[in-house]
Design an enzyme around this catalytic site. Sequence first.
Site, short mmCIF file in Angstrom:
data_model
loop_
_atom_site.label_atom_id
_atom_site.label_comp_id
_atom_site.label_asym_id
_atom_site.label_seq_id
_atom_site.Cartn_x
_atom_site.Cartn_y
_atom_site.Cartn_z
N GLN A 16 0.81 -1.22 0.00
CA GLN A 16 0.00 0.00 0.00
C GLN A 16 0.84 1.28 0.00
O GLN A 16 0.34 2.33 -0.36
CB GLN A 16 -0.95 -0.02 1.21
CG GLN A 16 -1.99 -1.12 1.10
CD GLN A 16 -2.93 -1.17 2.28
OE1 GLN A 16 -2.62 -1.79 3.30
NE2 GLN A 16 -4.07 -0.53 2.18
N ARG A 73 3.94 -0.02 12.97
CA ARG A 73 3.69 -1.35 12.39
C ARG A 73 3.85 -1.27 10.88
O ARG A 73 3.16 -0.51 10.21
CB ARG A 73 2.28 -1.82 12.77
CG ARG A 73 1.93 -3.15 12.13
CD ARG A 73 0.58 -3.72 12.60
NE ARG A 73 0.29 -4.91 11.83
CZ ARG A 73 -0.86 -5.15 11.20
NH1 ARG A 73 -1.87 -4.31 11.28
NH2 ARG A 73 -1.00 -6.24 10.49
N HIS A 118 1.14 -9.26 4.43
CA HIS A 118 -0.04 -8.40 4.38
C HIS A 118 -0.56 -8.41 2.94
O HIS A 118 -0.34 -7.48 2.16
CB HIS A 118 0.31 -6.98 4.83
CG HIS A 118 -0.88 -6.14 5.20
ND1 HIS A 118 -1.01 -5.52 6.43
CD2 HIS A 118 -1.99 -5.80 4.52
CE1 HIS A 118 -2.14 -4.84 6.47
NE2 HIS A 118 -2.76 -4.99 5.31
N ASN A 162 -1.54 -11.00 8.21
CA ASN A 162 -2.57 -10.00 8.48
C ASN A 162 -3.91 -10.45 7.91
O ASN A 162 -4.00 -10.78 6.72
CB ASN A 162 -2.20 -8.67 7.83
CG ASN A 162 -3.23 -7.59 8.11
OD1 ASN A 162 -3.38 -7.14 9.24
ND2 ASN A 162 -3.97 -7.18 7.08
N GLU A 163 -4.93 -10.49 8.74
CA GLU A 163 -6.31 -10.72 8.31
C GLU A 163 -6.48 -11.89 7.36
O GLU A 163 -6.87 -11.71 6.20
CB GLU A 163 -6.87 -9.44 7.67
CG GLU A 163 -6.85 -8.24 8.59
CD GLU A 163 -7.63 -7.05 8.05
OE1 GLU A 163 -7.98 -7.07 6.86
OE2 GLU A 163 -7.89 -6.13 8.82
N ASN A 305 -7.72 -6.30 14.57
CA ASN A 305 -8.03 -5.18 13.67
C ASN A 305 -9.52 -4.93 13.77
O ASN A 305 -10.33 -5.80 13.42
CB ASN A 305 -7.69 -5.55 12.21
CG ASN A 305 -6.19 -5.68 11.97
OD1 ASN A 305 -5.39 -5.50 12.88
ND2 ASN A 305 -5.82 -5.97 10.73
N TYR A 307 -12.72 -2.24 12.84
CA TYR A 307 -13.18 -1.04 12.13
C TYR A 307 -14.64 -0.70 12.39
O TYR A 307 -15.00 0.45 12.44
CB TYR A 307 -12.98 -1.20 10.62
CG TYR A 307 -11.53 -1.07 10.20
CD1 TYR A 307 -10.98 0.17 9.90
CD2 TYR A 307 -10.69 -2.17 10.17
CE1 TYR A 307 -9.64 0.31 9.54
CE2 TYR A 307 -9.34 -2.04 9.83
CZ TYR A 307 -8.83 -0.79 9.52
OH TYR A 307 -7.51 -0.65 9.19
N GLU A 372 -5.00 -2.52 14.21
CA GLU A 372 -5.53 -1.57 13.22
C GLU A 372 -6.87 -1.04 13.68
O GLU A 372 -7.69 -1.78 14.23
CB GLU A 372 -5.78 -2.23 11.85
CG GLU A 372 -4.56 -2.40 11.01
CD GLU A 372 -4.88 -3.02 9.65
OE1 GLU A 372 -5.94 -2.69 9.06
OE2 GLU A 372 -4.08 -3.85 9.20
N TRP A 416 -4.78 3.00 11.78
CA TRP A 416 -4.64 2.77 10.35
C TRP A 416 -5.08 4.05 9.66
O TRP A 416 -6.22 4.40 9.78
CB TRP A 416 -5.51 1.60 9.87
CG TRP A 416 -5.24 1.36 8.42
CD1 TRP A 416 -5.92 1.90 7.35
CD2 TRP A 416 -4.18 0.58 7.86
NE1 TRP A 416 -5.33 1.51 6.18
CE2 TRP A 416 -4.27 0.71 6.46
CE3 TRP A 416 -3.15 -0.19 8.41
CZ2 TRP A 416 -3.37 0.07 5.60
CZ3 TRP A 416 -2.27 -0.81 7.55
CH2 TRP A 416 -2.39 -0.68 6.16
N GLU A 423 -5.59 1.94 -1.32
CA GLU A 423 -6.59 1.22 -0.54
C GLU A 423 -7.18 0.07 -1.38
O GLU A 423 -8.35 0.04 -1.72
CB GLU A 423 -7.65 2.23 -0.04
CG GLU A 423 -8.85 1.69 0.71
CD GLU A 423 -8.54 0.81 1.93
OE1 GLU A 423 -7.42 0.81 2.44
OE2 GLU A 423 -9.47 0.08 2.33
N TRP A 424 -6.32 -0.86 -1.75
CA TRP A 424 -6.71 -2.09 -2.46
C TRP A 424 -7.64 -1.80 -3.63
O TRP A 424 -7.34 -0.90 -4.42
CB TRP A 424 -7.27 -3.11 -1.44
CG TRP A 424 -6.33 -3.31 -0.28
CD1 TRP A 424 -6.56 -3.02 1.02
CD2 TRP A 424 -4.97 -3.83 -0.33
NE1 TRP A 424 -5.45 -3.32 1.80
CE2 TRP A 424 -4.47 -3.82 1.00
CE3 TRP A 424 -4.13 -4.29 -1.34
CZ2 TRP A 424 -3.18 -4.26 1.33
CZ3 TRP A 424 -2.85 -4.73 -1.01
CH2 TRP A 424 -2.41 -4.71 0.30
C1 BGC Z 1 -6.38 -3.94 6.02
C2 BGC Z 1 -5.72 -2.72 5.45
C3 BGC Z 1 -6.78 -1.82 4.82
C4 BGC Z 1 -7.74 -1.40 5.90
C5 BGC Z 1 -8.84 -0.44 5.44
C6 BGC Z 1 -7.66 -3.66 6.76
O1 BGC Z 1 -8.56 -4.66 6.50
O2 BGC Z 1 -5.48 -4.67 6.81
O3 BGC Z 1 -4.76 -3.12 4.52
O4 BGC Z 1 -6.24 -0.75 4.15
O5 BGC Z 1 -8.38 -2.54 6.41
O6 BGC Z 1 -9.67 -1.05 4.51
#
Ligand code: BGC
Length: 488
Positions: A16, A73, A118, A162-163, A305, A307, A372, A416, A423-424
């Site tokens: 990223q 990180r 990752h 990661n995830e 992580n 969100y 995150e 994060w 962003e993917w």
């Molecule tokens: C990921 C990150 C991503 C972030 C926001 C996480 O799931 O580890 O790489 O940018 O979420 O979408």
Amino acid sequence: MFPRGFAWGAATAAYQIEGGWQADGKGPSIWDTFCHEEGRVFQEQDGDVACNSYELWEKDLECIRQLGLTHYRLSLSWARLLPDGTTRHLNQKGVQYYNKVIDDLLACDVSPMVTLYHFDLPQALQDQGGWKSAGVATIFDSYAKFCFQTFGDRVKLWITINEPSVCAKLGHEDGVHAPGLKEQGTAAYLVGHNMLRAHAMAWHSYNSLFRPKQKGAVSLAINSDWLEPLHPGCEEDDAATGRDLAFTLGWFAWPLFVTGDYPEIMRSAIDSQSEKLGYTGSSRLPRFSKDEPAILGTADFFALNYYTSRKVKAGGGRGQMCMKSDRDAEEVLDPSWYICGVSWLAVVPGGLRKLLKYIKDTFNNPAVYITENGFSQVGPVQIEDVQRCKLFKDTFLEVAKAIGEDGVDVRGYFAWSLLDNFEWADGFSVRFGLFHVDFSDAELRRTVYRSGREYGEIIIKHKRATDVQRLKIYTTLINKQRLHSCFV
Ligand code: BGC
């Protein structure tokens, strides 16, 4: 209240931010391939250059210092170190790059937390079946040993993968992440399984070969939303929530922390769906072999992580062979939740507190690092991002309550992300940074957002505070919130 020694961090990931996708002998990764295929990523964008951290690392270091982070990180690009994924061929320039990053961090009194994987598998390994092939676990273990051997004298906090659920599901079931496979109902479980095997092998290698001397800690970063029933007390919604949690958090946390195997709820949901659909093969959820290193106990801390949150109701199973049908639970948003940038990101700081408490109660009170958590912006850039400042503060308050009132052993928080980045599948259209990156500028100028500045102020305040002052900051925060809620 945040304890003394709390890790105040920010996180990034190699693909990223680094760019330099072909620089100095780096091999291609599955994200290089994926982005170069048409129609995969927003406006055909890619991470070829991204924030160019491969060349501009020192700019990132300035950002880290400006915030006063105690921890940073980062992830290693496997294909930058081992271009074909194996230790047969080593890219010395890649080693030099990460050595410099780690040494620079330590020279500035910042502790690195290093993620080995990752999302960016070397393409050469994908060509041999990638995470679906059983053999990938031993290749990952060799890569991990190489990293422990090379960097472990200085790195004390490691994340293997990661995830895994995101890699497994978005990459192999939904096809919206690399490698872009849409093999519904089977591949994601197999990928998750091989990731757990790979993680466990690496943990055991660290434990026996490196830990005695290096004395670090190793874990796997698990992403999970907080989930609760849409209608608490309604039997179907309660059951659906239990199932959903098993497929989300339980999928990886149960094997590591509870039984060494997947949650029974998950297996029976998958098997009964297979039966309904007349699928006659063996369980789509693989079984761990007794001849391989045990999975249970292979996490030295809980790496979370977080969100967002969801309400859950029964349904969602559409009689198809896919994960959504297997979990048979429908997730909905509470209309009162604030949506931050992207449609999936409903901001629910209270959900983090509940999830932390759930982790404490379910997994025997582990040490937790929030590896995150963050908030995004889309559209016109707001450097004075007042709203995001509030979201961070609300979140810190909930984490403080989890520590102070619920007794959760939270050791650190990583925002994060340090920088706006790739962003993917959303490319550069979604910005999660504490620093704005001007992607139209040849120098990729970094400018701190107000939220970054305020995060820095919070860090400084906590780092300097005595225990008594820390308690005072905490009570003021709580009282402010009470006062605030009187007026709402
Ligand atoms: C990921 C990150 C991503 C972030 C926001 C996480 O799931 O580890 O790489 O940018 O979420 O979408």
